[in-house]
Write an enzyme that holds these catalytic residues in place. Sequence first.
Site, PDB file in Angstrom:
ATOM      1  N   GLU A 102       0.847  -1.200   0.000  1.00 36.07           N
ATOM      2  CA  GLU A 102       0.000   0.000   0.000  1.00 36.07           C
ATOM      3  C   GLU A 102       0.880   1.247   0.000  1.00 36.07           C
ATOM      4  O   GLU A 102       2.017   1.220   0.480  1.00 36.07           O
ATOM      5  CB  GLU A 102      -0.914  -0.060   1.248  1.00 36.07           C
ATOM      6  N   ASP A 103       0.346   2.334  -0.526  1.00 37.31           N
ATOM      7  CA  ASP A 103       1.114   3.582  -0.541  1.00 37.31           C
ATOM      8  C   ASP A 103       1.166   4.244   0.828  1.00 37.31           C
ATOM      9  O   ASP A 103       2.220   4.655   1.303  1.00 37.31           O
ATOM     10  CB  ASP A 103       0.574   4.556  -1.607  1.00 37.31           C
ATOM     11  N   ASP A 106      -3.434   5.925   6.658  1.00 37.01           N
ATOM     12  CA  ASP A 106      -3.744   7.154   7.400  1.00 37.01           C
ATOM     13  C   ASP A 106      -4.718   6.796   8.532  1.00 37.01           C
ATOM     14  O   ASP A 106      -4.294   6.464   9.636  1.00 37.01           O
ATOM     15  CB  ASP A 106      -4.327   8.174   6.415  1.00 37.01           C
ATOM     16  N   PHE A 155      -0.783  16.167   4.107  1.00 37.48           N
ATOM     17  CA  PHE A 155      -1.227  15.554   2.858  1.00 37.48           C
ATOM     18  C   PHE A 155      -0.055  15.507   1.885  1.00 37.48           C
ATOM     19  O   PHE A 155       0.471  16.540   1.473  1.00 37.48           O
ATOM     20  CB  PHE A 155      -2.397  16.341   2.255  1.00 37.48           C
ATOM     21  N   ARG A 168       0.739  11.786  -9.543  1.00 37.35           N
ATOM     22  CA  ARG A 168       1.182  10.436  -9.181  1.00 37.35           C
ATOM     23  C   ARG A 168       2.543  10.120  -9.805  1.00 37.35           C
ATOM     24  O   ARG A 168       3.263   9.243  -9.351  1.00 37.35           O
ATOM     25  CB  ARG A 168       0.175   9.378  -9.676  1.00 37.35           C
TER      26      ARG A 168
HETATM   27  P1  5GP Z   1      -6.926   5.521   5.105  1.00 40.95           P
HETATM   28  O1  5GP Z   1      -7.310   6.840   5.716  1.00 40.95           O
HETATM   29  O2  5GP Z   1      -8.146   4.666   4.885  1.00 40.95           O
HETATM   30  O3  5GP Z   1      -5.860   4.829   5.898  1.00 40.95           O
HETATM   31  O4  5GP Z   1      -6.305   5.847   3.684  1.00 40.95           O
HETATM   32  C1  5GP Z   1      -7.116   5.853   2.556  1.00 40.95           C
HETATM   33  C2  5GP Z   1      -6.429   6.293   1.322  1.00 40.95           C
HETATM   34  O5  5GP Z   1      -6.400   7.707   1.364  1.00 40.95           O
HETATM   35  C3  5GP Z   1      -4.984   5.888   1.062  1.00 40.95           C
HETATM   36  O6  5GP Z   1      -4.857   4.623   0.481  1.00 40.95           O
HETATM   37  C4  5GP Z   1      -4.570   6.966   0.088  1.00 40.95           C
HETATM   38  O7  5GP Z   1      -4.999   6.618  -1.211  1.00 40.95           O
HETATM   39  C5  5GP Z   1      -5.358   8.158   0.596  1.00 40.95           C
HETATM   40  N1  5GP Z   1      -4.507   9.028   1.408  1.00 40.95           N
HETATM   41  C6  5GP Z   1      -4.346   9.059   2.744  1.00 40.95           C
HETATM   42  N2  5GP Z   1      -3.466  10.007   3.097  1.00 40.95           N
HETATM   43  C7  5GP Z   1      -3.050  10.585   1.929  1.00 40.95           C
HETATM   44  C8  5GP Z   1      -2.124  11.626   1.617  1.00 40.95           C
HETATM   45  O8  5GP Z   1      -1.467  12.242   2.467  1.00 40.95           O
HETATM   46  N3  5GP Z   1      -1.961  11.917   0.296  1.00 40.95           N
HETATM   47  C9  5GP Z   1      -2.655  11.285  -0.700  1.00 40.95           C
HETATM   48  N4  5GP Z   1      -2.427  11.678  -1.954  1.00 40.95           N
HETATM   49  N5  5GP Z   1      -3.534  10.298  -0.434  1.00 40.95           N
HETATM   50  C10 5GP Z   1      -3.716   9.953   0.860  1.00 40.95           C
END
Ligand code: 5GP
Length: 187
Positions: A102-103, A106, A155, A168
């Site tokens: 995963e990238d 959050d 972010f 990206r």
């Molecule tokens: P979660 O909040 O469910 O852990 O993350 C959900 C998704 O939100 C991540 O897979 C990613 O695609 C996006 N995301 C969360 N934080 C960031 C950020 O700082 N930058 C970007 N571009 N996407 C984010």
Amino acid sequence: MAFYDASKIETLYDQATLDARNRELGAQITADYKGKGDLVLVGVLRGSFPFIADLCRYIDLPVEVDFLGLSSYGDRTETSGIVRMTQDLSEPIKGKHVLVVEDIVDTGLTMKYLLANLHTREPASVRVATLLHKPDGMRVHVDLDYVGFTIPDRFVVGYGLDFSRKLRNLPFIGVVTNSDLIYPNTP
Ligand code: 5GP
């Protein structure tokens, strides 16, 4: 000349730093899974594509690579927690060791949804490799087995991570400091 204005994006991790960390993670994953049986890397689209491409070449094992797509509804910079699968795996994972790639994690809501889904398919094991982790944003607990970098609650963009579906393709990870005129050199 780059398509973006570099003065509007602060670099957090440059290409060399990402590469060095990918090499370390690859070595660790290689050591952990050596002799353990079938390993499939599952990249989460869209954001993980540069990370999984670079990481897999530092894993010295005969791995399979598969992808699934997830999308969380929400505005540009905050997840809603409502996750939708936009694309499923191509192959069954029953009896295989799965490493989710995963990238960024959050809130953890996306990963929690994904892990629950994968476990129903009876894999031998499931672990998580995430390039970035924002511990301040965590709303649910998920075990993260391999973490590239722990970052503050900002972010981030680039290296797979988007800014309104773009950026990206930046080769580094950064923070947009001024969203006006990021693309001065394109029509
Ligand atoms: P979660 O909040 O469910 O852990 O993350 C959900 C998704 O939100 C991540 O897979 C990613 O695609 C996006 N995301 C969360 N934080 C960031 C950020 O700082 N930058 C970007 N571009 N996407 C984010």
